[in-house]
Design a protein around this motif. Sequence first.
Motif, short mmCIF file in Angstrom:
data_model
loop_
_atom_site.label_atom_id
_atom_site.label_comp_id
_atom_site.label_asym_id
_atom_site.label_seq_id
_atom_site.Cartn_x
_atom_site.Cartn_y
_atom_site.Cartn_z
N HIS A 272 1.92 -5.19 0.80
CA HIS A 272 1.64 -6.19 -0.19
C HIS A 272 3.04 -6.73 -0.60
O HIS A 272 4.19 -6.16 -0.45
CB HIS A 272 0.83 -5.91 -1.36
N CYS B 108 -6.54 0.06 -2.17
CA CYS B 108 -5.96 -0.41 -1.10
C CYS B 108 -4.90 0.15 -0.39
O CYS B 108 -4.04 0.98 -0.99
CB CYS B 108 -5.65 -1.93 -1.20
N HIS C 98 -2.65 -10.50 2.72
CA HIS C 98 -3.21 -9.34 2.27
C HIS C 98 -3.17 -9.31 0.56
O HIS C 98 -4.35 -9.60 -0.18
CB HIS C 98 -2.85 -8.02 2.54
N GLN D 154 -5.41 -12.36 -0.34
CA GLN D 154 -6.80 -12.08 -0.43
C GLN D 154 -7.38 -11.40 -1.47
O GLN D 154 -8.15 -11.69 -2.28
CB GLN D 154 -7.21 -11.14 0.94
N HIS D 155 -6.39 -10.35 -1.91
CA HIS D 155 -6.71 -9.66 -3.38
C HIS D 155 -6.85 -10.88 -4.31
O HIS D 155 -7.77 -10.74 -5.45
CB HIS D 155 -5.59 -8.61 -3.61
ZN ZN Z 1 -6.40 -4.49 0.22
#
Ligand code: ZN
Length: 249
Positions: A213, A209, A108, A111-112
Amino acid sequence: MPTELAYLADFDSAYRQRFRARVVGRPPGAVVLDRTYFYPTGGGQPCDWGWIRRPTGGAIRITEVRRDGAVVVHRYRGAPELAREFVFGTEVDAEIDWDRRYAHMRLHSGQHLLSGLIFARTGRRTLKASLDSARATIDLDSPLAASEAPALQEDLNRFVRENRPLRIRTVARAEWERDRSGRASGLTLAPGIDPVRLIEIDGLDSCPCGGTHVRSAGEIARAVVVPLSPTGERWALSLEAESPSTRPG
Ligand SMILES: [Zn+2]
């Protein structure tokens, strides 16, 4: 009684693997707790798996976690008798399947980072992002040539090598609307969300979001940028190897 989403509070909460909570509901095949560190499916991130210990020994295996209104429902595998001991008010110990959760955290954040790098380099925004346990996939608002992949990979490796920090910041929606700077890589925000939880990557990106993370880019470790669709709108990030686990909760 709403379930407290304990994993949301801060980075430390996302690393919590074991916790105690109280049973407040038992719909068929499932258990509801007053607080949970299990991530329920949502926002493109799959749910956690894990275990809830039975007071007299053994555990039920949690294989699906989802939000149902204000509560989080933990579905277990097996016969209903397995959950007979989980009567209202019972205190239980629970444990998250850490390998699965940590892969989701790394993907995640990765991805960011990839969305932020694509925006910084090309101005393309991410319309949609999702992940499974192997890779994160993004859909861009316009095609991006596959020949950009090596440069993006190099940018990503640099952030990982420099171990650039992530931050969580919560702001009022009005403030977020006002300050939507060009740094935000995309992802529109559903109406009614206020305040807004932002995941910020040092000097690169700031994105609303509700996921879990890692604390810094170094933990993403070896990740590979892969152009997926022939037309160039769909890209992915895959994890190449496990990084060493950090900090048991
Ligand atoms: Zn996110």
